[in-house]
Design a protein around this motif. Structure first.
Motif, PDB file in Angstrom:
ATOM      1  N   LEU A  87       0.812  -1.222   0.000  1.00  0.00           N
ATOM      2  CA  LEU A  87       0.000   0.000   0.000  1.00  0.00           C
ATOM      3  C   LEU A  87       0.845   1.271   0.000  1.00  0.00           C
ATOM      4  CD1 LEU A  87      -2.802  -0.938   2.580  1.00  0.00           C
ATOM      5  CD2 LEU A  87      -2.835  -1.140   0.090  1.00  0.00           C
ATOM      6  N   TYR A  94      -4.695   3.590  -3.221  1.00  0.00           N
ATOM      7  CA  TYR A  94      -3.885   3.279  -2.044  1.00  0.00           C
ATOM      8  C   TYR A  94      -4.321   4.110  -0.838  1.00  0.00           C
ATOM      9  CZ  TYR A  94      -0.788   0.746  -5.200  1.00  0.00           C
ATOM     10  OH  TYR A  94      -0.283  -0.148  -6.100  1.00  0.00           O
ATOM     11  N   ARG A  98      -5.804   2.568   2.724  1.00  0.00           N
ATOM     12  CA  ARG A  98      -5.203   2.888   4.020  1.00  0.00           C
ATOM     13  C   ARG A  98      -6.272   3.283   5.030  1.00  0.00           C
ATOM     14  NH1 ARG A  98      -0.273   6.756   1.858  1.00  0.00           N
ATOM     15  NH2 ARG A  98       0.631   5.216   0.407  1.00  0.00           N
TER      16      ARG A  98
END
Length: 285
Positions: A87, A94, A98
């Protein structure tokens, strides 16, 4: 100077009441034969400590705690690092991942316990259904099996910790200069070589810190085990914190529970000191 002392004084007094006084009381009670709400306390010296080592449950629960810690550490140090590497990109996908990955971390342990008890319920749980219908396996009682309960709880506990470790790893990865990777690529370094010689050394301090937190929190883990199995089946998930709780609030043996708590604290301090001595990152490393 005097004004600063007066400003700090309320915090100092609060710390005394919350930490120091209970600790002093625990030390004092560990030398007494005292039961919650029953009779008067009687001084017995080291009697509670000797009784613990004669108890057939104390040492196995202590050993089980160390196994619990090592099993959790194996997951909580490797999986967050792998996820963080996956990630570490810089686009919207991404960033959104998260955010979603934090969900297990922010959930209260009570909620996590209920969720996983339903998922792993052998007859109506979604995993049990999948195993029966598609793999023709089951029903499997994950929390009722002496061979599976311990490892299942370790997995759930690690599942809860992984987002926190991942965020710390991601923060560390963001500090690694991109120029180092570019120079390594020009020199023909493979992805594995870039990880071993650039990434791992530069985020070593964060890995060390995550390992310390994972050890301390896993060793003291109580809520998940108590909410799901209460140390069972048999004593297969009876770790030291659960044993201490049972001593204090099921058997009402305040003195013996205090002695066991002090031994637990001494072990944590000792292992933490060794951890700092052996694994602490050196300057220039």
């Amino acid at each position: 100077m005097k004004k600063g002392v007066w400003l700090v004084l309320p915090v100092v007094i609060l710390a005394l009441f919350v930490t120091v006084l209970p600790l002093v009381n625990m030390v004092y009670r560990s030398f007494q034969k005292t039961m919650f709400g029953f009779g008067k306390a009687e001084f017995i010296g080291l009697g509670n400590y000797l009784s613990l080592f004669k108890d057939g449950t104390f040492l196995p629960s202590l050993g089980r705690s160390f196994i619990w810690v090592f099993e959790n550490l194996a997951i909580q140090l490797t999986v967050p690092l792998l996820i963080a590497l996956l990630l570490s990109g810089n686009n919207a996908f991404y960033y959104s991942m998260r955010t979603f990955i934090l969900i297990p971390w922010v959930l209260p342990m009570v909620v996590i316990s209920i969720i996983w008890r339903w998922i792993l319920e052998p007859n109506v749980g979604i995993l049990g259904y999948f195993l029966r219908e598609y793999l023709r396996i089951g029903p499997i009682n994950f929390f009722g099996s002496k061979s599976l309960a311990f490892h299942t709880l370790a997995f759930i506990n690690s599942w809860h910790f992984i987002p926190f470790g991942t965020i710390l790893m991601l923060a560390a990865l963001s500090t690694v200069p991109v120029d180092l990777y570019d120079a390594a690529k020009v020199d023909g370094a493979s992805s594995w070589q870039r990880f071993v010689y650039i990434t791992f050394p530069l985020i070593g301090r964060t890995i060390w810190f995550v390992g310390l937190l994972a050890f301390m929190w896993s060793f003291n883990s109580f809520d998940l085990i108590w909410l799901v199995t209460q140390g069972g089946p048999g004593d297969t998930t009876l770790t030291l914190p659960v044993y201490i709780y049972k001593l204090a609030f099921k058997m009402y043996n305040y003195g013996k529970a205090s002695a066991a708590s002090l031994i637990s604290m001494a072990i944590l301090i000792g292992v933490a000191a060794l951890y700092f001595k052996i694994f602490s990152p050196r300057e220039g490393a």
